[in-house]
Structure formats: structure tokens, C-alpha cells
Design a protein around this motif. Structure first.
Motif, PDB file in Angstrom:
ATOM      1  N   VAL A  57      -7.903   9.817 -48.131  1.00  0.00           N
ATOM      2  CA  VAL A  57      -7.488   9.117 -49.357  1.00  0.00           C
ATOM      3  C   VAL A  57      -8.685   8.406 -49.981  1.00  0.00           C
ATOM      4  CG1 VAL A  57      -6.103   7.196 -50.220  1.00  0.00           C
ATOM      5  CG2 VAL A  57      -5.098   8.863 -48.655  1.00  0.00           C
ATOM      6  N   LEU A  58      -9.459   7.742 -49.146  1.00  0.00           N
ATOM      7  CA  LEU A  58     -10.612   6.985 -49.645  1.00  0.00           C
ATOM      8  C   LEU A  58     -11.575   7.902 -50.392  1.00  0.00           C
ATOM      9  CD1 LEU A  58     -12.045   4.287 -49.699  1.00  0.00           C
ATOM     10  CD2 LEU A  58     -13.103   4.853 -47.528  1.00  0.00           C
ATOM     11  N   THR A  62     -12.210   7.776 -54.397  1.00  0.00           N
ATOM     12  CA  THR A  62     -13.531   7.320 -54.832  1.00  0.00           C
ATOM     13  C   THR A  62     -14.140   8.329 -55.784  1.00  0.00           C
ATOM     14  OG1 THR A  62     -13.801   6.278 -52.696  1.00  0.00           O
ATOM     15  CG2 THR A  62     -15.769   6.535 -54.023  1.00  0.00           C
ATOM     16  N   VAL A  63     -14.150   9.582 -55.349  1.00  0.00           N
ATOM     17  CA  VAL A  63     -14.778  10.604 -56.186  1.00  0.00           C
ATOM     18  C   VAL A  63     -14.019  10.748 -57.501  1.00  0.00           C
ATOM     19  CG1 VAL A  63     -15.289  13.060 -56.356  1.00  0.00           C
ATOM     20  CG2 VAL A  63     -15.728  11.835 -54.232  1.00  0.00           C
ATOM     21  N   ASN A 123     -13.133  -0.501 -63.366  1.00  0.00           N
ATOM     22  CA  ASN A 123     -13.712  -0.450 -62.025  1.00  0.00           C
ATOM     23  C   ASN A 123     -12.900  -1.295 -61.055  1.00  0.00           C
ATOM     24  OD1 ASN A 123     -15.733   0.693 -60.467  1.00  0.00           O
ATOM     25  ND2 ASN A 123     -16.837  -1.258 -60.394  1.00  0.00           N
ATOM     26  N   ALA A 124     -12.488  -2.468 -61.555  1.00  0.00           N
ATOM     27  CA  ALA A 124     -11.683  -3.344 -60.696  1.00  0.00           C
ATOM     28  C   ALA A 124     -10.373  -2.652 -60.339  1.00  0.00           C
ATOM     29  CB  ALA A 124     -11.419  -4.670 -61.421  1.00  0.00           C
ATOM     30  N   THR A 125      -9.742  -2.049 -61.343  1.00  0.00           N
ATOM     31  CA  THR A 125      -8.491  -1.335 -61.086  1.00  0.00           C
ATOM     32  C   THR A 125      -8.695  -0.251 -60.051  1.00  0.00           C
ATOM     33  OG1 THR A 125      -8.129  -1.597 -63.438  1.00  0.00           O
ATOM     34  CG2 THR A 125      -6.567  -0.214 -62.232  1.00  0.00           C
ATOM     35  N   ARG A 126      -9.790   0.491 -60.255  1.00  0.00           N
ATOM     36  CA  ARG A 126     -10.069   1.591 -59.346  1.00  0.00           C
ATOM     37  C   ARG A 126     -10.233   1.054 -57.923  1.00  0.00           C
ATOM     38  NH1 ARG A 126     -14.924   3.999 -57.143  1.00  0.00           N
ATOM     39  NH2 ARG A 126     -16.087   2.242 -57.984  1.00  0.00           N
ATOM     40  N   LEU A 127     -11.041  -0.020 -57.796  1.00  0.00           N
ATOM     41  CA  LEU A 127     -11.317  -0.541 -56.461  1.00  0.00           C
ATOM     42  C   LEU A 127     -10.041  -0.999 -55.787  1.00  0.00           C
ATOM     43  CD1 LEU A 127     -14.634  -2.480 -56.987  1.00  0.00           C
ATOM     44  CD2 LEU A 127     -14.254  -0.343 -55.751  1.00  0.00           C
ATOM     45  N   TRP A 128      -9.227  -1.792 -56.537  1.00  0.00           N
ATOM     46  CA  TRP A 128      -8.005  -2.308 -55.922  1.00  0.00           C
ATOM     47  C   TRP A 128      -7.031  -1.188 -55.629  1.00  0.00           C
ATOM     48  CZ3 TRP A 128      -7.942  -6.475 -53.377  1.00  0.00           C
ATOM     49  CH2 TRP A 128      -8.814  -7.517 -53.738  1.00  0.00           C
ATOM     50  N   GLY A 129      -6.962  -0.270 -56.563  1.00  0.00           N
ATOM     51  CA  GLY A 129      -6.073   0.876 -56.357  1.00  0.00           C
ATOM     52  C   GLY A 129      -6.470   1.641 -55.101  1.00  0.00           C
ATOM     53  N   THR A 130      -7.776   1.895 -54.985  1.00  0.00           N
ATOM     54  CA  THR A 130      -8.257   2.627 -53.815  1.00  0.00           C
ATOM     55  C   THR A 130      -7.934   1.865 -52.542  1.00  0.00           C
ATOM     56  OG1 THR A 130     -10.080   3.340 -55.230  1.00  0.00           O
ATOM     57  CG2 THR A 130     -10.282   3.792 -52.880  1.00  0.00           C
ATOM     58  N   ILE A 135      -5.135   1.541 -47.523  1.00  0.00           N
ATOM     59  CA  ILE A 135      -4.436   0.750 -46.505  1.00  0.00           C
ATOM     60  C   ILE A 135      -3.019   1.252 -46.346  1.00  0.00           C
ATOM     61  CG2 ILE A 135      -3.588  -1.566 -45.946  1.00  0.00           C
ATOM     62  CD1 ILE A 135      -6.108  -2.610 -47.437  1.00  0.00           C
ATOM     63  N   GLY A 136      -2.385   1.581 -47.482  1.00  0.00           N
ATOM     64  CA  GLY A 136      -1.026   2.103 -47.434  1.00  0.00           C
ATOM     65  C   GLY A 136      -0.955   3.389 -46.627  1.00  0.00           C
ATOM     66  N   ALA A 137      -1.889   4.283 -46.902  1.00  0.00           N
ATOM     67  CA  ALA A 137      -1.891   5.577 -46.211  1.00  0.00           C
ATOM     68  C   ALA A 137      -2.081   5.373 -44.720  1.00  0.00           C
ATOM     69  CB  ALA A 137      -2.996   6.468 -46.777  1.00  0.00           C
ATOM     70  N   VAL A 138      -3.020   4.488 -44.367  1.00  0.00           N
ATOM     71  CA  VAL A 138      -3.289   4.217 -42.960  1.00  0.00           C
ATOM     72  C   VAL A 138      -2.028   3.685 -42.282  1.00  0.00           C
ATOM     73  CG1 VAL A 138      -4.487   2.625 -41.420  1.00  0.00           C
ATOM     74  CG2 VAL A 138      -5.763   3.898 -43.158  1.00  0.00           C
TER      75      VAL A 138
END
Lengths: 458, 598, 253
Positions: A57-58, A62-63, A123-130, A135-138
Motif C-alpha cells: 500500500v505504501l 507514494t508513487v 502534499n499534506a493530504t497525500r501524506l495523511w492519506g498514505t 496503518i489501516g491495511a496493516v
């Protein structure tokens, strides 16, 4: 943040390992039954799933996120500055990024500020979303594997299958690399050939190489993309290099394998390895600082003008670079000619020299030829020595004392030159494709030859 | 037995002697010796090339070991700088320290008044010195208003001059007494009581022969022209054309004669023992040190000369013994360090203000356009980040891939294809990997240019085949009995491999990895294509920063025109080679220590 | 009549620190097949390789003592091993034909020694050698075929023919049949017996039956020592040394 997430995944995976292991243990002692798989296999099963999900997911987010933001913002910049080229757009974007991150930008204006603020929230959205998604996936995967743990679960088999598949994926990375190379080269090559209306004969047999001379008119002149001068230079330098490397490398290999005693070998082999380990940029420096002036002075002394960037200097130094290559490959094949053949010849009263010339070398010939072919392929693809010591101008001449240019030099000149990347990419990638095909064919030939040799003696 | 033998006609015992070789045998032995000599010479040539290469690099690198400093007292004039101790450090840093340094120099050498001369004077000190002074003062604002001793880093040309890169300032023996007086036009009339200048005059005159030679070469070109015009005149079809050619021939003849006459005149002048000669900037430079300062000769005869002041001299001088006469052989026009600069440097040197100290800056600074300020640290750190990325990608992928291919892969078309593929990938020229990086990671994925991340990925892909091949060889070397033993006690295949085979193969794998990493560390070409040639003055702090790497730094510096960069390039190579040698040594030690014969 | 061809006296061989041959003295007769037998690692092959100085090719090997052929010390400084080996031919354990044609395999020795003045002479030499090697009939129609394409027994006979072609006086054979099947072995053994008429043949063998079949003299080596040397029938029926007896009867080996 991304880095923190990157580290978070394995930590979470280790936690999952212990939790699952404990759970399996507890299950076993509670029911008094023997587990199908050992508790650590259950742990491993959870751990692998967590790592797979988390990192997967990460990586994807990210990409994707980076690319999406980049595309969107570039789109906005290009709308705002329709007259400028991609180079300018990228500059604006990188300034905007700098502004957003609070570092020094080369200049600031309204547009840059706007883009910067967009970039900030995207960028902030992307970072928090990621972060949330990872964490959710894990957590989800950890819960799922935890739920699955039963007495009968064949955790070891599942985990080992995952490991096997993971290993197989790793093994295909090399294939993916090749595919990546071929695709990226072919893509630009086709575009380049489109630009010259597929007049391949002009590319292959033309004698003028000046692909960027018409770029300001936006045209690729098919009469100016002939690679013959580049090939002439490449072949001339390769020829000189091989004239230096083959006799020296071969004789050294013969001496080392059949004449030298253990002590000499113990000294000479590391010397050869040292020569092989020296970076090509150092050889380039050597060519420029020592060999070229030496040749020029020698030429002056006998009244022959030698250019300071001569094919001769570049070729000689490249030859020195290839010596260890030829010598170690030849040494290998000469050594693998069975001793019984040597004994047979010596027992007939042949001298060592006769044995080598008439028995060992003919037997080792395919291997030696393959070493030479690989050496040629290395010489053709060598870049730094020629970039530093050979010329830049496509000079079609048969005189090794003049400056000549090579395929690799032109690739570097095109890509690192001042011309806009999109225009220069066509001819550069086409040259790269040509180079790739040539070295590939040579390598395959060399492998076939070696295989023939190995079949005979292994 | 004996009667059996007698039945066979050719069974009579044959006895040939071994002693005394035939001519044929001697010839065969000579052929053997020849082959041996070829082999030894081949190895000799290879070794000589290596030694020449290494000694060239080490010898050249010597010049980068020390740097030159100007340890002059500096008056931190608050009025001139326009700041005080209570100013904001940022403001202090922006004050005109450059001007302050220049003013100090001009006060020391008041004769430097012209634009050109002042620039030459300022060029004694590096353009980076004022920033260092500014930083120092900004950090210690209390110093403002005081007079401090702060070593200012000298320029690259000053450093080269101190190294003797332009030759030595040769001291000539003098016997006579010197007199100097100033003429009305400001030039100096100089004389000695002995013919102290005759050697110098001879050297000056030798330039005349060079000039005469040049004229004679020009004359021979005219000679050629005369012949050509003659031939054309003969071949001319019309009378008009013929006369035209003849006229041109006459002109060429005239030119030739004039040139030869000039050349002869020059040679006659050169042959004569006396006669005043002008000393221009294409000739040797002649210096007189007297009266506490430096004079340059502009015209010289055996005992008389004209000159001009380079630094302040107490005039007039009459019949003085205290003087010296020096020659700089390299003409002023061929060196970037002028006669004035030599005089200033010598003056400062005699005052004990110039010192050469170990060049620590080279190992701590990042790149710079000015050779005296340039350092290797930025590139070392860049290489570190790049190698970190390379290693963390290529090692796991390579080793795990190798494990699959060697231990698990079924023998089928696809695995055969992977094998062929890996072998071919190993022989793909490195520059092609650069194109891959450019097309895929920069253009398609939009990763940052010049970043260790992209460089590391590209190098990782390039190193991958090496590591896979080495790892497979190491795995193959572990005997099957180990696997069978593990499987025999009920381990699964995965357990057998990871618990038993892999640990045994690890030393071999690590050796291969280190060798692959060493190759990656020295690789340049692909990095050029993905923009790691950029000029980067900051030490990178992560894998996303702009960075350069050691070999690329070597390439960039070797491309710079300043001569002082030659030494820096060589020194950078030494640093690079040191890393490579250390890596290879580790590989060799690993191999020796864990070498196992099954 | 005894006609001593090779006379070894107090021969010592060292491989580095390893004393491989100890005090071996033996006299080998002309027109005789002499067999060296003994357990593996006893030094019989090493000693054989001393007779034509093949041990010279091994760096760490050192030979002391005298080996005389026709009264000449072959370890004398003036002796060129190249000339020696032309006189003392050798056949190896594993057939080792050169990767050349059958003809070139046999012609190689005569060519390097300059034994022929023209092609016809060379053809003659090759034919004679192949006939004596008892392989002529099998290969006469395919002399241009590669020697490596023959069967194992044929290869070994080709190697014998190759060794004969240089007209040696002594023929050393290092377990020449160990890589061959029984039929090929029989053919080679027959050949060895014929060769005795022209050469002093020394054969190393691990097979006692073979030694008994082909040899007239037998030498038994054990741990680097020459334990017993004598007429073959006597060694096999009435050995003097107990070690020989143990080996013959299969108690050591």
C-alpha cells in the motif's frame, strides 16, 4: 513521514509475529491438541502478510500520489504559462515546492505562491492519506491472519509458499529491468524514426551526424542523422584498444597459466585485478593528463601532428583497461583445458611452447574468441574514457591521430547538452538502442562460444 | 625372451644418446624462450601501465595537499563595514568584508592603482576568503573594531606559484654595484658596475632566434607560393592570366626577401654580445630586488637596463651592494600569475605573512567553482547516500532472486529465459542503464533529478546481475549433502535453505556483493545521464537532496579549465581509490577467512 | 641375456614436504613388459612419471637419486627433457586424444621432432604407427575425423599409436586400461604384448590379473617403497616379502 511509515511496517510485522505466535501457543495448550504448524510458523504467516500489505500500500500510494500531484500541478503551470516549455514549467514547480517547504527558491511570484499553497495541501493530504491507508491495511491484515489461526491451519505451508513466490518475484526483477530498458529505448527510437520518416538507410549509411542542427525549425533533418562517423570513431577506438589489449592480455594469460610459478601468480593476479577495479573515469583522467600529452610530444618529435584528443590516446588507454578483462577470461579457459591434453603433448617430447600453440590454444580457441568478443563489446559500450579523451566532433576519418567521436560520447553530449531534453532524447535513445543491440548480439555470440568450449571439456 | 626378440628383424635394441641437442632442438627451445619473453613483457607492460597510472595520480594529487594562506592583520573597521557588535549577525554577514580585505591589500601596496593592477592584487586572495571572515566575525561580533589576525585563503594561482608550478624565481649571481635613478617619464635607469646582466641578455636574445625561425618558416611558405605561381603562369592559357600570375609571383618574392632580411637582422642582433634588448611579456621576466622593493626590467643591456617599479622602492640607489637579480623563465603571457603578483607575493612572503598549511578544507568542504575552496566531502556524502540506496535494493533483491533461481526454480523455459537474461544484462553497457533511469524514473515517475535515490536505483539495477551471479556461484558451492542432511531431519525446503545453505554461502555472497558495490561506487556514465553532474555546493543530507558522487566529481573537476583543479582531480581520485582498495581488501579478507574446501 | 634399459638407483621423490618415493632402486630390461603394482597412493605412478620427467611440470615436485637410461643420467643438467620424452613415450590412464583429426593426432609428434621431410614420409609414419597401434583397420577410412569421436578403447589405442609414432625406445603406460571396458582392455593388452618386441614397456596397473597376464617382470610398491621386484610368476606364486603376499592375496590394498 514516508520513511517513518516505511519503518513502521516491519515493526508492526514483528508485533504481529509475536501476537500470532502467542495466540497459537495458547490455542494449543488450551485445547491440548497438537498444532499442524509450529507457533512460529503462525507468527511468520502473519508477519509476511503484514509486510506485504503494508509495504505494498505504501509503495503504490507514494508513487501514485507523487505522480498525480506532479501531473496536476504541471498542468496548472502549463495553463498559466502556455508560452514556456517543460523545462520552465518544471523550474516553476520546483520553486513552488521550495516555497512550500520553506527553503530558498530561485525566485518568487504570484503563480509560484499559488502553486506552492496548492502543493502544500495536496502534499499534506497525500501524506495523511498514505499514512491512514498504510496503518489501516496493516491492522486489517493483522486482524485477518489472527482470526485465521486454528489448530488445523497449515500456516507453515502458506508462509513458505509466500516466501517462494516472493523469491520468484525477486528473480524476475532482472527481467523487468531488461523489459524496461527495451521499452524505454524502443519508444524514443520509434519516435525518432518517425521524425525522419523511417528513412533507415539515411540513419545507417549517412555520413553526416548533426541531429540537432535543425531543432529550431522543429525538424529532424534525415540527411544529418547518419551514424557512420560515430561508428567509424567507435570502431577505430575499439580496434586500437583491442590491438593493445588482446596481445598483452593473451600473452599474460598464457604466461600465468603455463609458465609462471605460484609466487609470480600470487603477485601478478592481484595487479591485474587492481587494473580491473580502477574506475573508468580514472582511466579517462590518465588519458588526458599523461597519455595524450605524451603522444603529442612524441608526435612532435618525429614531426607528426597528433591531436590532443586523438583516437589513439583514447584507444590505448581503453586497451589498458581491457587487458585484465581479456587476461582473466583467457586465463580461465586456458586453465580449463584439461591437464591430460598437456601431458599427452609433453610426453611426446613437445616443448611447452609447442604444447600451448598446437594443443592448448586450439582447444581453448572458442573461449578465447568469446573473451575477445566480450572485450570488444565492453570497448564499444565504454563511455568515460572516450568522453574525456576522444573528440566531440563527428569526424569521418581513417586517421587515428585525429579526434574522433563515438556513439557513447554522442549520447552523453546529447543528454547533458543545452538542448531541450525532449528533442535530444530521440537521437540519444536511438544511439542507445543501437548500442544495446550490438552489445547484446556480441554477448550472445560470446556465450554460445563459451558454451561450446564448456561442453567439450567440462 | 631373447629368442623371441631375434625373430623380429627390427627388434634389435636401439640406443640413441640423449646428450647434445640438435640444431633443431635449439631452435625449438628458442621459440619457447620467445613465447616466455612475450608473456613476461605483456605482464611487464600491464604492470608498468598500472604503476604509471597510480604514480601520475599520486604525484598530481600532491598539489592538493596544502593550501596557501595570507595571514595578514585585518582592521575590522566598523565605519567601513557599517555594522557594530550589536548588529544582527545576518546583517554583519552581509557587510562588505570583500571591500575591507581589498582595502587592506591596497594599503599594503599603494602603487597598485590601475584597474588591471588592482584586480591582480585582489586576486591574490580567494574569492571565498571574505565569506569566511564574515562568518568568523558574525560568530564573534565582539571582534568588530579590533585588529585581528585572520588567515585569508589565497587564490589558486597564488597557491600554484608557491608550489612552483610556474617555475622558480632563479637568483642570479651579481658582482657589481647597483645604481637606480628615476627618469622624468617615470621609468627607471638602472646600471651595474659589472656586466651582471649579460647572462640575462643572452636568455632574452634567445627569443630572437625563435622569432627569426618563425619568419623563416613564413618565408618558406612564400617560396612555395612562388613556385605555385610559376607553374600556374606556365600553364596559363591567356597572356593576361599569365602576367597576373607573374605579378603575384613577384609580390611573393618581395615578401620572401623581406622576411628573410628581417630574420637575418634578428639573428645578427641575437649573435651580437651587446646591444640593448626590449623585454616584453612573451620573454623571460627579469626582477631586481633593491631598496626594499621590486623592480621589473623592461629593457636590458649587459650593464645597463631600464625598468619599472613593481612595489615601492627607496630611490635613488647609488652604488649599492644590497641587491639581487632574479629571472622567471616562464613568460608572463604564459602564466596566470603576473610579474606584479610575483613581486607582491615575494614581499608578503618575506614579511612572513604567507603560510602553507595542510589542506583540511579539501576533506570537509563541498564543491566550488574556485579550486582553492573546492572539497570532496560533498561528493563523499553523496556517494554514501547513493551506495546506501543501491545496497538496500540490490542486496536483498539479488540474493533472494539468486536463492530462487538456484534452489527453488523449476527447470523450465521461463527460468532458462531468466538465466539468459541475467547473463545478458551483465554485459549491457552502463550508459544504457543511464538511459533507462532517465526514461523510467525521471520522465515517467517524475523522480527528482540529481538525487541519490535515482542514482542509487540505477546503480542497483546495474549491479543486480553481478550479485545474482556471485550469489548463485556461492550457493552452488555448498554441497548437496548439507541440503540432504537438513531435509533428512525433516526440515522443509525453505528451512533447509534459510537455516543451512544460506549461512554457509554468505561469505561468498558478501564477497560478490562488495565487488559489485565497488564497481557501482566507481561508475560514472549512467549518473551523467540522470543529472548527477549538477554543480552542488551543499553537502547532501538525504537521498532526495541534490547530490553528486565521487567519480562524477572527478569527471567535473577534470573538465574545469583552472590548472589548480588538476591536483584536486587527482586528489579526488586518490580518495575514490582508497575507498575501492578498502572495499576490495575486505572482500579478499572475507574470501581468505571463510574460504572452505568441501 | 639381460639387457638393462633403465637403471634407477636410490631414487627419492618429494611433493613439497611429502616423501612420496623412498630409496627406490630398480633395473628395467629391454624387450620386456615390467608391471608396477601396489595399492593406490603407493607411488607407482609417481615413479613412472619420473622416468620421462613428467614430474617436472609439477612445481613442488623434487627428485633425488639417479635414473639412467642406456647409462645416461636423465636428470643431468645437460639433458633436455624434451629430447628425453621423445625417447621415452607415455600413455595415460584416461585416453587423451588431442581435439584434432586422427591423422593430426599421430602426426603431431613426428612433426614437432622433424622426423619427416615431406608429406609422403609423414603419411608413411602415421600409417606405420597406426598399424603398430592395431587400430589402422578401424580408422584408415576416416583419418580426417576428430580423434575425440572414437570409442574409449579406440582412443586409447590411438594414444598408443601416437606415442609410438615418435619412435620411442621405452613406453610408459599409466593404468592404460582403467578407463576401458573388458573387450577394449583385452585388445590393448594384446597390443602391449606385441609392443614388447620393440620396446621396453613399463606398465602401472591396479589389476593384478592384468599384471600377471601381460608382464614378465613385476615390481610391488608399498607406501613409497619398492618392496619386491622379480619375475612375474615368482612374485605371484612365491613372494618373498610378507607385504607382497598380503597384497596379492587381497589383505591390503
Amino acid at each position: 513521514m514516508i520513511f517513518a511509515l516505511f519503518v513502521f511496517v516491519p515493526v508492526a510485522a514483528i508485533v504481529a509475529f509475536y501476537v500470532s505466535q502467542q495466540h497459537a501457543n495458547a490455542l494449543s495448550s488450551a485445547t491440548g491438541q497438537r498444532l499442524h504448524s509450529r507457533p512460529q510458523h503462525h507468527g511468520m504467516h502473519s508477519m509476511l502478510w503484514v509486510m506485504l500489505a503494508g509495504w505494498g500500500v505504501l509503495l503504490v500510494l507514494t508513487v501514485l500520489g507523487e505522480t498525480l500531484i506532479h501531473r496536476t500541478l504541471i498542468g496548472r503551470v502549463s495553463d498559466a504559462l502556455p508560452d514556456d516549455g517543460p523545462l520552465q514549467w518544471n523550474l516553476v514547480l520546483s520553486d513552488a515546492r521550495s516555497i512550500a517547504q520553506g527553503t530558498v527558491a530561485s525566485s518568487t511570484d504570484m503563480l509560484r505562491e499559488q502553486i506552492a499553497s496548492s502543493f502544500s495541501w495536496m502534499n499534506a493530504t497525500r501524506l495523511w492519506g498514505t499514512a491512514l491507508a498504510t496503518i489501516g491495511a496493516v491492522a486489517a491484515v493483522a486482524w485477518w491472519t489472527y482470526q485465521q489461526i486454528t489448530i488445523e491451519l497449515r500456516a507453515r505451508i502458506y508462509a513458505e509458499n509466500m516466501i517462494r513466490r516472493g523469491l520468484a518475484v525477486m528473480a524476475t526483477v532482472a527481467v523487468l529491468t531488461t523489459i524496461g530498458i527495451v521499452l524505454s529505448l524502443i519508444f524514443e527510437t520509434v519516435r525518432f524514426f518517425d521524425a525522419i520518416d523511417w528513412q533507415l538507410h539515411k540513419f545507417l549509411f549517412g555520413t553526416t551526424w548533426s541531429p540537432l542542427s535543425g531543432v529550431f525549425e522543429g525538424e529532424m533533418d534525415a540527411d544529418k542523422v547518419g551514424i557512420v562517423p560515430l561508428f567509424a570513431g567507435t570502431l577505430m577506438i575499439t580496434l586500437i584498444a583491442m590491438l593493445v589489449a588482446v596481445p598483452i592480455g593473451l600473452f599474460a594469460a598464457i604466461y600465468l597459466s603455463d609458465f609462471a610459478n605460484q609466487r609470480v601468480r600470487a603477485v601478478v593476479k592481484p595487479v591485474m585485478e587492481l587494473l580491473a577495479g580502477i574506475p573508468t573515469v580514472v582511466y579517462g583522467f590518465f588519458a588526458v593528463i599523461t597519455v595524450a600529452p605524451l603522444l603529442r610530444d612524441a608526435g612532435k618529435a618525429i614531426g607528426v601532428p597528433i591531436a590532443s584528443e586523438s583516437a589513439l590516446a583514447a584507444g590505448m588507454v581503453m586497451g589498458i583497461m581491457i587487458i585484465p578483462f581479456i587476461s582473466s577470461l583467457s586465463d580461465d579457459v586456458i586453465n580449463s583445458v584439461p591437464q591430460s591434453l598437456r601431458d599427452g603433448s609433453l610426453s611426446l617430447g613437445a616443448t611447452k611452447a609447442e604444447t600451448i600453440r598446437q594443443v592448448v590454444l586450439p582447444a581453448a580457441l572458442p573461449g578465447i574468441v568469446s573473451a575477445i568478443v566480450l572485450g570488444v563489446s565492453k570497448a564499444i559500450g565504454e563511455t568515460m574514457i572516450v568522453v574525456m579523451a576522444a573528440g566531440q566532433g563527428p569526424n569521418l576519418t581513417g586517421n587515428p591521430l585525429e579526434a574522433m567521436t563515438t556513439v557513447t560520447v554522442q549520447i552523453v553530449a546529447l543528454i547533458t547538452g543545452d538542448i531541450e531534453a525532449k528533442t535530444a532524447a530521440g537521437p540519444a535513445f536511438t544511439l542507445g538502442f543501437t548500442l544495446f543491440v550490438m552489445t547484446l548480439l556480441m554477448n550472445m555470440l560470446a556465450q554460445r562460444l563459451v558454451a561450446r568450449f564448456r561442453e567439450a571439456y567440462d | 625372451m631373447a629368442d623371441l626378440a631375434s625373430n623380429i628383424p627390427d627388434a634389435a635394441p636401439r640406443r640413441s644418446s640423449l646428450a647434445g641437442g640438435s640444431a633443431r632442438l635449439r631452435k625449438r627451445r628458442r621459440a619457447e624462450l620467445r613465447l616466455k619473453i612475450y608473456g613476461i613483457s605483456a605482464i611487464g607492460i600491464a604492470a608498468a601501465a598500472l604503476i604509471t597510472l597510480l604514480s601520475t595520480v599520486v604525484f598530481q594529487a600532491g598539489g592538493a595537499l596544502f593550501s596557501t594562506y595570507l595571514d595578514k592583520e585585518i582592521q575590522l573597521d566598523t565605519e567601513f563595514l557599517g555594522v557594530t557588535a550589536s548588529s544582527d549577525p545576518k546583517v554583519i554577514r552581509r557587510a562588505d568584508f570583500d571591500g575591507l580585505i581589498e582595502r587592506g591589500l591596497e594599503e599594503r601596496f599603494p602603487l597598485a592603482t590601475g584597474r588591471q593592477e588592482r584586480r591582480e592584487l585582489h586576486d591574490l586572495v580567494s574569492g571565498g576568503a571574505n565569506f569566511e571572515l564574515a562568518d568568523h566575525v558574525a560568530a564573534n561580533p565582539d571582534l568588530l573594531g579590533q585588529s585581528i589576525n585572520f588567515p585569508l585563503i589565497g587564490s589558486d594561482t597564488l597557491d600554484l606559484y608557491k608550489q612552483g608550478a610556474y617555475g622558480q624565481l632563479d637568483r642570479q649571481p651579481v658582482n657589481g654595484l647597483l645604481s637606480v635613478s628615476e627618469l622624468e617619464d617615470g621609468s627607471l635607469a638602472i646600471s651595474t658596475s659589472a656586466n651582471d646582466f649579460s647572462d640575462a641578455l643572452r636568455q632574452v636574445k634567445s627569443q630572437l632566434y625563435v622569432d627569426a625561425d618563425r619568419l623563416r618558416r613564413q618565408a618558406s611558405r612564400q617560396e612555395n607560393a612562388i613556385r605555385v605561381y610559376g607553374e600556374r603562369a606556365e600553364a596559363a592559357e591567356t597572356e593576361e592570366e599569365r602576367s597576373e600570375q607573374l605579378a603575384a609571383q613577384d609580390l611573393a618574392r618581395e615578401r620572401r626577401d623581406a622576411l628573410i632580411a628581417q630574420a637575418e637582422a634578428l639573428e645578427a642582433r641575437a649573435d651580437g654580445a651587446g646591444g640593448a634588448e626590449e623585454v616584453d611579456d612573451e620573454n623571460v621576466s627579469l626582477f631586481i630586488k633593491a631598496g626594499g622593493g621590486w623592480i621589473r626590467l623592461t629593457e636590458v643591456n649587459r650593464a645597463e637596463a631600464s625598468g619599472e617599479l613593481l612595489t615601492r622602492v627607496t630611490l635613488p640607489i647609488e652604488d649599492s651592494e644590497a641587491w639581487s637579480f632574479r629571472i622567471m623563465e616562464l613568460p608572463e603571457s604564459n602564466r596566470p600569475f603576473s610579474d606584479h603578483q610575483i613581486a607582491w607575493a615575494e614581499t608578503l612572503n618575506e614579511a612572513g605573512l604567507i603560510e602553507r598549511v595542510f589542506n583540511t578544507r579539501f576533506f570537509t568542504a563541498a564543491d566550488s567553482r574556485a579550486p582553492e575552496l573546492a572539497g570532496i566531502w560533498g561528493a563523499v556524502v553523496g556517494s554514501f547516500w547513493t551506495m546506501l540506496v543501491t545496497f538496500s535494493l540490490t542486496f536483498p533483491v539479488g540474493v533472494l532472486g539468486a536463492i530462487y533461481l538456484q534452489e527453488f526454480a523449476p527447470r523450465n523455459r521461463f527460468t532458462d529465459f531468466i538465466e539468459v537474461n541475467i547473463n545478458n544484462l551483465a554485459a549491457v553497457p552502463s550508459i544504457v542503464f543511464g538511459l533507462l533511469g532517465l526514461a523510467v524514473f525521471l520522465s515517467f515517475f517524475g523522480m527528482p533529478r540529481s538525487a541519490p535515490l535515482v542514482g542509487g536505483i540505477v546503480l542497483a539495477l546495474m549491479t543486480l546481475p553481478t550479485i545474482i551471479i556471485a550469489s548463485r556461484a556461492a550457493l552452488r558451492a555448498v554441497p548437496p549433502s548439507i541440503r540432504e542432511a537438513a531435509l533428512g531431519v525433516g526440515a522443509s525446503k525453505v528451512q533447509a535453505v534459510f537455516h543451512h545453505v544460506l549461512p554457509l554461502a554468505m561469505p561468498g555472497i558478501l564477497t560478490g556483493t562488495i565487488i559489485g558495490m565497488a564497481a557501482a561506487l566507481g561508475e560514472t556514465a549512467p549518473l551523467l545521464l540522470i543529472g548527477m553532474v549538477a554543480f552542488i555546493v551543499e553537502v547532501p543530507t538525504g537521498i532526495m537532496d541534490n547530490a553528486t558522487v565521487l567519480p562524477v566529481q572527478v569527471f567535473r573537476w577534470s573538465d574545469f579549465p583552472e590548472r589548480a583543479f588538476e591536483a584536486k582531480t587527482a586528489a579526488a581520485i586518490c580518495v575514490l581509490l582508497t575507498f575501492l582498495v578498502v572495499m576490495n581488501l575486505v572482500a579478499i579478507i572475507l574470501r581468505r577467512k571463510f574460504e572452505r574446501r568441501w | 641375456m639381460t639387457d638393462v634399459k633403465i637403471k634407477a638407483k636410490d631414487v627419492q621423490v618429494y611433493y613439497g614436504d611429502n616423501h612420496a618415493i623412498k630409496d627406490v632402486s630398480v633395473e628395467i630390461e629391454n624387450n620386456t613388459v615390467t608391471a608396477f603394482i601396489g595399492p593406490s597412493g603407493c607411488g607407482k605412478s609417481t615413479f613412472l612419471r619420473c622416468i620421462n620427467r613428467m614430474n617436472d611440470t609439477i612445481d613442488v615436485c623434487r627428485v633425488e637419486g639417479d635414473i639412467l637410461i642406456d647409462g645416461e643420467d636423465i636428470y643431468d643438467k645437460r639433458i633436455d627433457p624434451v629430447q628425453l620424452r621423445a625417447k621415452v613415450g607415455m600413455v595415460f590412464q584416461k585416453p587423451n586424444p588431442f581435439p584434432k583429426s586422427i591423422y593430426d593426432n599421430v602426426a603431431y609428434g613426428p612433426k614437432i621432432h622433424g622426423m619427416s621431410r615431406n608429406k609422403a614420409e609423414l603419411d608413411d609414419i602415421v600409417e606405420r604407427a597406426l598399424r603398430r597401434g592395431a587400430i589402422w583397420d578401424e580408422v584408415k577410412d576416416r583419418l580426417d575425423a576428430p580423434g575425440t569421436g572414437l570409442s574409449g578403447g579406440q582412443q586409447q589405442r590411438l594414444c598408443i599409436a601416437r606415442a609410438i609414432a615418435t619412435e620411442p625406445e621405452v613406453l610408459l603406460m599409466d593404468e592404460p586400461c582403467s578407463a576401458l571396458d573388458p573387450i577394449a582392455t583385452a585388445q590393448v593388452e594384446e597390443l602391449i604384448d606385441e609392443l614388447r618386441q620393440n620396446y621396453a614397456v613399463v606398465i602401472v596397473t591396479h589389476s593384478m590379473q592384468q599384471a600377471a597376464r601381460v608382464s614378465q617382470k613385476t615390481a610391488f610398491f608399498h607406501l613409497g617403497n619398492l618392496v619386491e621386484y622379480g619375475d612375474t610368476p615368482k612374485i605371484f606364486t612365491n613372494p618373498e616379502d610378507s607385504r607382497t603376499e598380503s597384497y596379492i592375496t587381497g589383505r591390503i590394498g
